[in-house]
Enzyme design. Structure first.
Site, PDB file in Angstrom:
ATOM      1  N   HIS A   1       0.935  -1.336  -0.099  1.00 30.28           N
ATOM      2  CA  HIS A   1       0.024  -0.032   0.037  1.00 30.28           C
ATOM      3  C   HIS A   1       0.461   1.124   0.321  1.00 30.28           C
ATOM      4  O   HIS A   1       1.519   1.547   0.919  1.00 30.28           O
ATOM      5  CB  HIS A   1      -0.972  -0.203   1.259  1.00 30.28           C
ATOM      6  CG  HIS A   1      -2.019   1.483   0.941  1.00 30.28           C
ATOM      7  ND1 HIS A   1      -3.205   0.743   0.359  1.00 30.28           N
ATOM      8  CD2 HIS A   1      -2.072   2.701   1.824  1.00 30.28           C
ATOM      9  CE1 HIS A   1      -3.475   2.210   0.563  1.00 30.28           C
ATOM     10  NE2 HIS A   1      -2.660   3.286   1.092  1.00 30.28           N
TER      11      HIS A   1
ATOM     12  N   GLU B   1      -9.776  -6.089   6.702  1.00 39.84           N
ATOM     13  CA  GLU B   1     -10.076  -4.597   6.556  1.00 39.84           C
ATOM     14  C   GLU B   1      -9.601  -4.007   5.976  1.00 39.84           C
ATOM     15  O   GLU B   1      -8.191  -4.733   5.862  1.00 39.84           O
ATOM     16  CB  GLU B   1     -10.187  -3.770   8.350  1.00 39.84           C
ATOM     17  CG  GLU B   1     -10.623  -2.691   8.640  1.00 39.84           C
ATOM     18  CD  GLU B   1     -10.218  -2.844   9.953  1.00 39.84           C
ATOM     19  OE1 GLU B   1     -10.313  -1.112   9.766  1.00 39.84           O
ATOM     20  OE2 GLU B   1     -10.519  -3.120  10.881  1.00 39.84           O
TER      21      GLU B   1
END
Ligand code: GRF
Length: 203
Positions: free
Chosen positions: A101, A135
């Protein structure tokens, strides 16, 4: 050994391949993902599982898992794979799926991370490799690289600096995983042998 999922350019996938990691297959949800060409040129098996051909997210994820599991990988690496995954899919690859990310998580989950980092005026930005949990952009952090934000820098320039570091830390994290060096304790990742889990990019 390692199956990589991409949706586009595939520069992180390329970095993993060029680091000499044992990549069994590269799978994309888009037939036009530029990275597929590179994988083919390296004689790596490729496949396309087009999400538009499935009525539901669950049906797509089931087909994707089937394609991945044909290769019996030890590790699944998401590398710019732009799909939200179902909890069932994530659970199936629990503790054996990594993502990269472009931010220093837990800051700036989601999209447009570089623009948002600049808008927030942070002085330090970067990228994170983490285990994938249900999540979004959450999950135990394996390694981070930090990049100084220069005054007046554009989002594109910042993205390029961060991307360079992504290509450093993702192969390192994948190698640690395949060498059985990663231990997760209470949601925190430790690397056996104390290998550095933080890279500070030189200015
Ligand atoms: C990278 O910035 C990665 O961090 C994010 O999506 C981008 C993919 O780039 N998840 P590439 O396809 O690996 O070149």
């Amino acid at each position: 050994m390692l199956v990589i999922l991409i949706s586009g350019r595939g520069s992180n996938m390329q970095a993993l391949v060029e680091a000499g990691l044992p990549v069994s297959a590269v799978i994309s949800n888009r037939a036009d993902a530029a990275g597929l060409e590179f994988a083919r040129s390296r004689k790596i098996a490729t496949a396309v599982v087009d999400h538009k051909k499935f009525a539901t997210r669950e049906a797509f994820d089931d087909a994707l898992a089937k394609e991945i599991d044909r290769h019996k990988p030890r590790l699944v690496a998401l590398a710019g794979f732009k799909r939200v995954l179902t909890p069932k899919f994530v659970a199936h690859y629990e503790r054996r799926m990594l993502n990269i990310h472009p931010s220093l998580l837990p800051a700036f989950t989601g999209l447009d991370t570089h623009e948002r980092a600049l808008a927030a005026g942070v002085k330090l930005h970067g990228c994170t490799v983490h285990f994938v949990t249900a999540e979004l952009d959450n999950g135990p952090i394996v390694i981070q690289a930090a990049v100084r934000v220069r005054a007046g820098e554009s989002a594109d320039a910042l993205a390029a600096h961060v991307l360079k570091q992504e290509h450093v830390i993702y192969p390192r994290a994948a190698r640690w995983f395949l060498d059985n060096k990663l231990v997760i304790q209470n949601g925190v990742v430790r690397v056996k042998g104390d290998d550095a889990q933080l890279v500070m990019a030189a200015d």
